[in-house]
Design a protein around this motif. Structure first.
Motif, mmCIF file in Angstrom:
data_model
loop_
_atom_site.group_PDB
_atom_site.id
_atom_site.type_symbol
_atom_site.label_atom_id
_atom_site.label_comp_id
_atom_site.label_asym_id
_atom_site.label_seq_id
_atom_site.Cartn_x
_atom_site.Cartn_y
_atom_site.Cartn_z
ATOM 1 N N LEU A 96 0.826 -1.200 0.000
ATOM 2 C CA LEU A 96 0.000 0.000 0.000
ATOM 3 C C LEU A 96 0.862 1.253 0.000
ATOM 4 N N ARG A 97 1.905 1.246 0.815
ATOM 5 C CA ARG A 97 2.807 2.410 0.873
ATOM 6 C C ARG A 97 3.518 2.622 -0.457
ATOM 7 N N ARG A 98 3.894 1.535 -1.091
ATOM 8 C CA ARG A 98 4.548 1.640 -2.394
ATOM 9 C C ARG A 98 3.600 2.253 -3.417
ATOM 10 N N ALA A 99 2.354 1.799 -3.425
ATOM 11 C CA ALA A 99 1.370 2.340 -4.361
ATOM 12 C C ALA A 99 1.120 3.821 -4.090
ATOM 13 N N ALA A 100 1.050 4.185 -2.810
ATOM 14 C CA ALA A 100 0.837 5.591 -2.455
ATOM 15 C C ALA A 100 2.016 6.456 -2.887
ATOM 16 N N ALA A 101 3.233 5.918 -2.727
ATOM 17 C CA ALA A 101 4.431 6.666 -3.114
ATOM 18 C C ALA A 101 4.530 6.823 -4.627
ATOM 19 N N GLU A 102 4.184 5.775 -5.367
ATOM 20 C CA GLU A 102 4.308 5.801 -6.828
ATOM 21 C C GLU A 102 3.272 6.706 -7.487
ATOM 22 N N THR A 103 2.065 6.745 -6.931
ATOM 23 C CA THR A 103 0.991 7.523 -7.544
ATOM 24 C C THR A 103 0.765 8.875 -6.867
ATOM 25 N N GLY A 104 1.156 8.960 -5.604
ATOM 26 C CA GLY A 104 0.854 10.161 -4.831
ATOM 27 C C GLY A 104 -0.525 10.136 -4.205
ATOM 28 N N TYR A 105 -1.292 9.058 -4.458
ATOM 29 C CA TYR A 105 -2.655 8.955 -3.947
ATOM 30 C C TYR A 105 -2.701 8.079 -2.685
ATOM 31 N N SER A 106 -3.531 8.453 -1.744
ATOM 32 C CA SER A 106 -3.735 7.616 -0.571
ATOM 33 C C SER A 106 -4.487 6.350 -0.980
ATOM 34 N N HIS A 107 -4.039 5.211 -0.434
ATOM 35 C CA HIS A 107 -4.643 3.921 -0.757
ATOM 36 C C HIS A 107 -5.224 3.284 0.506
ATOM 37 N N TYR A 108 -6.311 2.514 0.320
ATOM 38 C CA TYR A 108 -7.020 1.920 1.442
ATOM 39 C C TYR A 108 -7.460 0.496 1.108
ATOM 40 N N LEU A 109 -7.511 -0.329 2.132
ATOM 41 C CA LEU A 109 -8.121 -1.650 2.007
ATOM 42 C C LEU A 109 -9.398 -1.657 2.845
ATOM 43 N N GLY A 110 -10.404 -2.402 2.375
ATOM 44 C CA GLY A 110 -11.638 -2.507 3.123
ATOM 45 C C GLY A 110 -12.209 -3.903 3.030
ATOM 46 N N ARG A 111 -13.064 -4.255 4.007
ATOM 47 C CA ARG A 111 -13.695 -5.573 4.033
ATOM 48 C C ARG A 111 -14.913 -5.538 4.943
ATOM 49 N N ARG A 222 -14.029 -11.136 1.672
ATOM 50 C CA ARG A 222 -13.958 -10.201 0.552
ATOM 51 C C ARG A 222 -13.107 -8.989 0.930
ATOM 52 N N VAL A 223 -12.258 -8.570 0.001
ATOM 53 C CA VAL A 223 -11.355 -7.442 0.247
ATOM 54 C C VAL A 223 -11.381 -6.528 -0.970
ATOM 55 N N VAL A 224 -11.392 -5.218 -0.732
ATOM 56 C CA VAL A 224 -11.338 -4.251 -1.822
ATOM 57 C C VAL A 224 -10.179 -3.285 -1.602
ATOM 58 N N LEU A 225 -9.718 -2.713 -2.698
ATOM 59 C CA LEU A 225 -8.642 -1.725 -2.688
ATOM 60 C C LEU A 225 -9.177 -0.431 -3.273
ATOM 61 N N ALA A 226 -8.902 0.686 -2.621
ATOM 62 C CA ALA A 226 -9.370 1.985 -3.109
ATOM 63 C C ALA A 226 -8.252 3.007 -3.040
ATOM 64 N N CYS A 227 -8.379 4.047 -3.846
ATOM 65 C CA CYS A 227 -7.461 5.178 -3.753
ATOM 66 C C CYS A 227 -8.267 6.467 -3.868
ATOM 67 N N ALA A 228 -7.798 7.506 -3.219
ATOM 68 C CA ALA A 228 -8.451 8.813 -3.246
ATOM 69 C C ALA A 228 -7.557 9.783 -4.009
ATOM 70 N N LEU A 229 -8.162 10.599 -4.853
ATOM 71 C CA LEU A 229 -7.390 11.477 -5.730
ATOM 72 C C LEU A 229 -8.223 12.680 -6.147
#
Length: 258
Positions: A96-111, A222-229
């Motif tokens: 998640l931290r890698r994805a946030a660093a690469e895109t600049g967007y905050s990433h979240y997991l939910g279930r 069930r797990v989902v991945l989201a990002c805010a931008l």
């Protein structure tokens, strides 16, 4: 809200009462006196005094000099333990931290947890405004967030309507969908798109996108991945956002399956 019909026959009243005291104190950041706690919980002052004394001894509430009680640091320790249990292996947080660093967007997991939708892990990105609401814990805005929508979309229509009836559809902004029919149409569009989105429905000037990580028959798995931008970036680069989310989701699915 507690369901009286679901009350166990072996309910330990003292434990239940202590938890109600904690809830009352936690909802009052300025603190409460014993008499105020008793009124809010509908307990006698004597009963409340004994409960508060026990909770203070264990560190779950703290008595201040003015005689009011606030939550204690033991609550913070339990919360940290909860976050660790929710987010899973350290590799999940790393990705998640890698994805946030690469895109600049905050990433979240939910279930789903206990039938409710919860944010279970988060990594902040520098291009997403800080959001105190989207931290590990229950997501009361499931109908207004892409993360919540992605999980709601896995329910049958009847299950989803029952969920919305129980938890409501609060209008967070003028763009929030507040009817089950409108949400159903939005979720169907998200399914066709291969990504659930919301633009300004949870907070003005913010957008969110989400994809499935694990879509198991068991709701609790069930797990989902989201990002805010920023909304403009989602509208202009939706395909790029989806491609990146799906790549991260694939990696996370592999980690969670180990």
């Amino acid at each position: 809200m507690r369901d009286p019909q679901a009350e166990p026959s072996d309910l330990i009243r003292s434990v239940s009462r202590a938890l109600r005291v904690l809830e009352a104190v936690g909802q009052s950041p300025r603190g409460l006196t014993v008499k105020q706690i008793a009124r809010r919980c509908d307990f006698t002052v004597a009963t409340t005094y004994h409960l508060v004394r026990t909770l203070a001894y264990e560190g779950y509430v703290i008595r201040r000099e003015n005689g009011t009680y606030v939550v204690g640091l033991e609550i913070a320790d339990r919360y940290r333990e909860l976050v660790l249990a929710f987010r899973g292996p350290s590799a999940v947080t790393d990705r998640l931290r890698r994805a946030a660093a690469e895109t600049g967007y905050s990433h979240y997991l939910g279930r789903f947890i206990g039938g409710r939708i919860a944010v279970t892990a988060a990594a902040e990105g520098p291009r997403t405004p800080p959001m105190d609401e989207l931290v590990p814990g229950y997501d009361d805005a499931a109908h207004a967030t892409a993360l919540g929508k992605a999980l709601l979309a896995t329910m049958s229509a009847d299950q989803r309507w029952r969920f919305l009836k129980e938890y409501g559809m609060r209008a967070y902004t003028s763009a929030t969908l507040t009817s089950p029919e409108a949400l159903d149409s939005d979720l169907a569009a998200g399914d066709r798109r291969g990504m659930q989105i919301e633009i300004g429905q949870f907070r003005q000037g913010l957008a969110c996108a989400a994809v499935m990580v694990v879509n198991d028959r068991d709701p609790d798995r069930r797990v989902v991945l989201a990002c805010a931008l920023p909304p403009a970036e989602l509208m202009s680069s939706a395909k790029v956002v989806r491609t990146r989310l799906l790549a991260t989701a694939h990696h996370l699915a592999t980690v969670l399956a180990e």
